[in-house]
Enzyme design. Structure first.
Site, short mmCIF file in Angstrom:
data_model
loop_
_atom_site.label_atom_id
_atom_site.label_comp_id
_atom_site.label_asym_id
_atom_site.label_seq_id
_atom_site.Cartn_x
_atom_site.Cartn_y
_atom_site.Cartn_z
N HIS A 34 0.79 -1.63 -0.18
CA HIS A 34 0.07 -0.05 -0.44
C HIS A 34 0.67 0.94 -0.13
O HIS A 34 0.68 2.52 -0.41
CB HIS A 34 -1.68 -0.18 0.85
CG HIS A 34 -0.73 -0.23 2.54
ND1 HIS A 34 -0.37 -0.67 3.27
CD2 HIS A 34 -0.08 1.52 3.49
CE1 HIS A 34 0.40 -0.23 4.48
NE2 HIS A 34 0.49 1.02 4.47
N ASP B 152 1.37 -7.59 2.14
CA ASP B 152 1.60 -6.39 1.72
C ASP B 152 2.62 -5.64 1.64
O ASP B 152 3.61 -5.32 2.59
CB ASP B 152 0.75 -5.62 3.34
CG ASP B 152 0.31 -4.08 2.74
OD1 ASP B 152 0.79 -3.59 1.86
OD2 ASP B 152 -0.65 -3.46 3.58
N SER C 225 4.64 2.05 8.65
CA SER C 225 4.03 1.04 7.48
C SER C 225 5.20 0.73 6.85
O SER C 225 6.13 1.74 6.12
CB SER C 225 2.85 1.37 6.38
OG SER C 225 1.80 1.33 6.50
#
Ligand code: ARG
Ligand code: GLU
Length: 727
Positions: A83, A219, A650
């Site tokens: 992402h 991810d 992240s």
């Protein structure tokens, strides 16, 4: 004496009440080295952060503006989230060559894809410069004057820090301006896409699984940093060469073990650990609920529309994800704050703090709290108006922001024309309109407007709401739907044809007429009321709150010096530590720490947008063909650990006690999201992709084994092979 305490506040060496809370500054790790090692770190603080020799920090990358990445290959290969690489991956995707959907793996350096504008930044060094700033600030400055004074001092400090180098430097406030750090960075500008799994793997579970455990997606995406032939940062160019890193994180083939020490190193964005009860009250009882209500309403419209056709689904997928991510997070945050009784705890703390301050003759600290209480009384209506403006205009009907983009060409026709800039400005607007309308459905947009408006009107105080809304009662008998219908029916800003026609002859007269377009007028009213009635007071009150918070948190450290304090996250490099472990999020519920590929297949829904599984992965699963990455006939996929993280973490590496990568952080569990305000060691867990799943996907699934050649793979230690392995 006092100043000393404040400057050294982060050095406090008290026993940690709560072993896993905190996002620690790498320069201050020496002061908690003993705690880290007692928890299982086998390295020294100097191995993690050093300015004299290569250390772990040299592998940590600020990826673009808001994510973390890390160096995992000898030729500048970096790992981050899917992402986080999403924009770059979609930029290289077309209907004919859909790399987002199918995945992408460069077979050699020459196939790697450039991403102009994408940067990779390393921290060269950080230094506490509080002593060069705080003593030089005159007493009694207001917040704006203080900012100016700090900026002036910072300018000298940063200039000196980067003299003769290509580095950049900033001085950042920490802890509400109770301390200041100099941060020297090196930014690389040629960052190329190397690999990404198909979105059915990189975004498996989509928004349904977002913020949730158990989790089953990988991810991740891979990029490579290039430098000029001289090894320095350079703009994207053919002559550039792969970067030679100062440190490469080894990849642990053993993977994470339940209960073992773990740490995360990255760039967490924003936490609010020291908020007053008045602020928590606003977040929990006003801001979050009204923002959730706005987004529940818009998602109701958008989700339904996305189900009706593939066209709408694709048009709104990105916007839907953007709206729903924070929406879901806030729902978790409110629930978590209530469960932890955060508001009451803050009130109790404040009562004790006030009593202690008075008893110890430190009345100014008690006064800061009273000041905050008074300020919040004034601030809440303005914060409400501001937060709702953001929801309405930035996350609501798109037409408002789109129309605002035409403000200059409509209202400043004369000025732009006399400067000879009109044609250019108009053509830019019209070009942008093309891609805008490709992803625009006027019926969806209108329905969103209708759904949000009543919620907006209910919350925003009448004196801070746009004047144009008075028309609803004056001319539409209070029927806001009818008002919206009328706006859309006559406006040129909701239809590409009408818009082009309206600008075909952009004379002064035509622009005068356009200024009366119903949506143009409405948009102007929304912006004007915000800019004129809301923002100035909101900014002034925010400044005063900042000043009071500075005193309040300083008081915490003076009144309770035995406690350990960490400065709120502010997108600077931090380390958190804890363990690989599951959790007890609620009464009667236990979360295991690991998931496996079996769970991917359990969730499999053929053809589904969120839960489809690529055929090749199913085949490898059926054949149990996991190679060296499998464990007892299964393949680890994700795991949780008790590391204090937030947005910006992240893509951060999760490392074991030896500094080897065991996982890639990408999310928190839903029961954790209040940890931006209050961390709870039983509930709060970050979610990671297991390193073995990453390597399996690169090596066996994608056949990109050549990438492993530049990695440092650490074989499992002999004694651990026989241990029962986690499932
Ligand atoms: N919740 C994660 C974060 O806050 C992941 C967001 C992207 N994933 C998604 N399904 N929208 O950024
Ligand atoms: N997904 C988040 C990010 O983009 C990390 C999750 C969190 O907020 O902890 O940074």
């Amino acid at each position: 004496m006092l100043k000393r305490i404040i400057t050294l506040w982060s050095f406090a060496l008290a026993l940690l009440a709560n072993a896993h809370e905190g996002m620690w500054l790498p320069t201050l790790l020496k002061s908690i080295e003993g705690d880290l090692q007692a928890a299982g770190l086998q390295l020294t603080a100097e191995d993690i952060y050093s300015i004299n020799k290569g250390s772990l920090k040299d592998a940590i990358v600020l990826f673009g503006g808001g994510c973390t990445a890390e160096v995992i290959g000898q030729k500048g290969l970096i790992l981050t989230n899917h992402h986080c690489g999403f924009g770059a991956i979609t930029d290289h995707s077309t209907v004919e060559n859909d790399r987002l959907k199918n995945g992408f793996w460069a077979a050699s350096l020459s196939e790697e894809l450039r991403n102009p504008g994408l940067t990779a930044t390393f921290v060269v060094r950080m230094e506490d410069v509080s002593d060069r700033i705080l003593p030089l600030l005159e007493a009694g400055l207001n917040e704006a004057q203080r900012r100016d004074a700090v900026n002036k001092l910072a300018e000298g400090i940063t200039k000196e820090a980067v003299a003769g180098t290509h580095y950049k430097a900033v001085v950042r406030p920490f802890n509400y301006g109770n301390s200041y750090f100099l941060i020297v960075t090196e930014t690389f500008r040629d960052v190329r896409l190397v690999g990404a799994p198909p979105s059915a793997i990189g975004k498996f579970g989509g928004d349904t699984d977002n913020w949730m455990w158990p989790r089953h997606n990988a991810d991740f995406s891979l990029f490579r940093i290039y430098t000029g032939p001289d090894g320095r940062p350079a703009d994207p160019a053919d002559a550039n060469v792969p970067m030679i890193p100062r440190h490469v994180l080894p990849m642990s083939l053993e993977g994470p073990r339940e209960g073992e020490y773990a740490m995360i190193f990255g760039f967490p964005g924003n936490t609010q650990r020291y908020l007053s009860s008045y602020a928590v009250n606003y977040v929990q009882n006003t801001a979050d609920p009204m923002r959730i209500a706005m987004r529940t309403a818009s998602l109701g419209v958008i989700d339904a529309a996305m189900r009706t056709s593939d066209r709408t689904r694709l048009q709104y997928a990105d916007k839907q994800a953007g709206i729903s991510n924070a929406w879901k997070k806030w729902i978790g945050e409110v629930r978590g704050l209530k469960e932890l009784n955060t508001l009451q705890r803050k009130q109790d703390y404040e009562a004790a703090y006030t009593a202690k301050a008075k008893a110890e003759g430190q009345a100014e600290y008690a006064k800061a709290l009273t000041t905050l209480e008074g300020l919040y009384g004034q601030y809440v209506p303005y914060a409400t108006a501001r937060d709702m403006f953001v929801e309405m205009v930035y996350y609501g009907p798109e037409v408002l922001r789109f129309t605002d983009g035409f403000r200059e060409v409509v209202e400043e026709h004369g000025k732009l024309t006399s400067e000879g800039k009109y044609a250019q400005a108009l053509s830019e607007r019209l070009t942008a309109s093309e891609s805008y309308f490709q992803n625009y459905d006027v019926e969806v947009d209108k329905a969103v407007f209708k759904a949000l408006l009543p919620i907006y009107r209910k919350h925003v105080p009448a004196n801070l709401a746009p004047d144009v809304l008075k028309e609803i009662d004056a001319r539409f008998k209070g029927n806001s739907d009818a008002w919206v219908d009328a706006l859309y029916a006559k406006s040129v800003f909701v239809d590409e044809e009408r818009l082009r026609k309206a600008f075909r002859n952009p004379s002064a007269g035509a622009m005068k007429k356009l200024a009366k377009d119903p949506l143009f007028r409405a948009t102007r009213s929304f912006f004007r009321s915000f800019l004129e009635q809301v923002r100035p007071t909101h900014a002034a009150l925010s400044d005063q709150i900042e000043t009071a918070m500075r005193t309040y948190v300083k008081g915490m450290m003076v009144l309770y010096p035995e406690k350990t304090y960490w400065p709120d996250a502010n997108s600077t490099l931090r380390l958190s530590y804890g363990k690989v472990e599951g959790s007890r999020p609620r009464n009667g519920v236990t979360y295991e720490a690991f998931t496996t590929l079996d769970g991917v297949l359990e969730k499999y829904v053929p053809g589904d947008v969120e839960f489809d599984v690529p055929q090749r992965l199913i085949e490898l699963y059926r054949a149990k063909d996991y190679g060296r990455y499998g464990v007892n006939g299964s393949l680890p996929v994700c795991f949780t650990s008790s590391l204090h993280t937030t947005g910006g973490n992240s893509g951060s590496p999760v490392l074991n006690g030896r500094g080897e990568l065991i996982g890639l952080n990408f999310d928190r569990t839903w029961e954790s999201t209040m940890s931006d305000i209050q961390f709870d060691p039983d509930k709060c867990r970050n979610i990671c992709v297991d390193v073995r799943y990453l390597l399996f996907l690169i090596d066996k699934f994608a056949g990109a084994g050549h990438l492993l050649e530049e990695m440092v793979l650490v074989q499992p230690a002999m004694q651990t092979i026989a241990l029962p392995l986690h499932r």
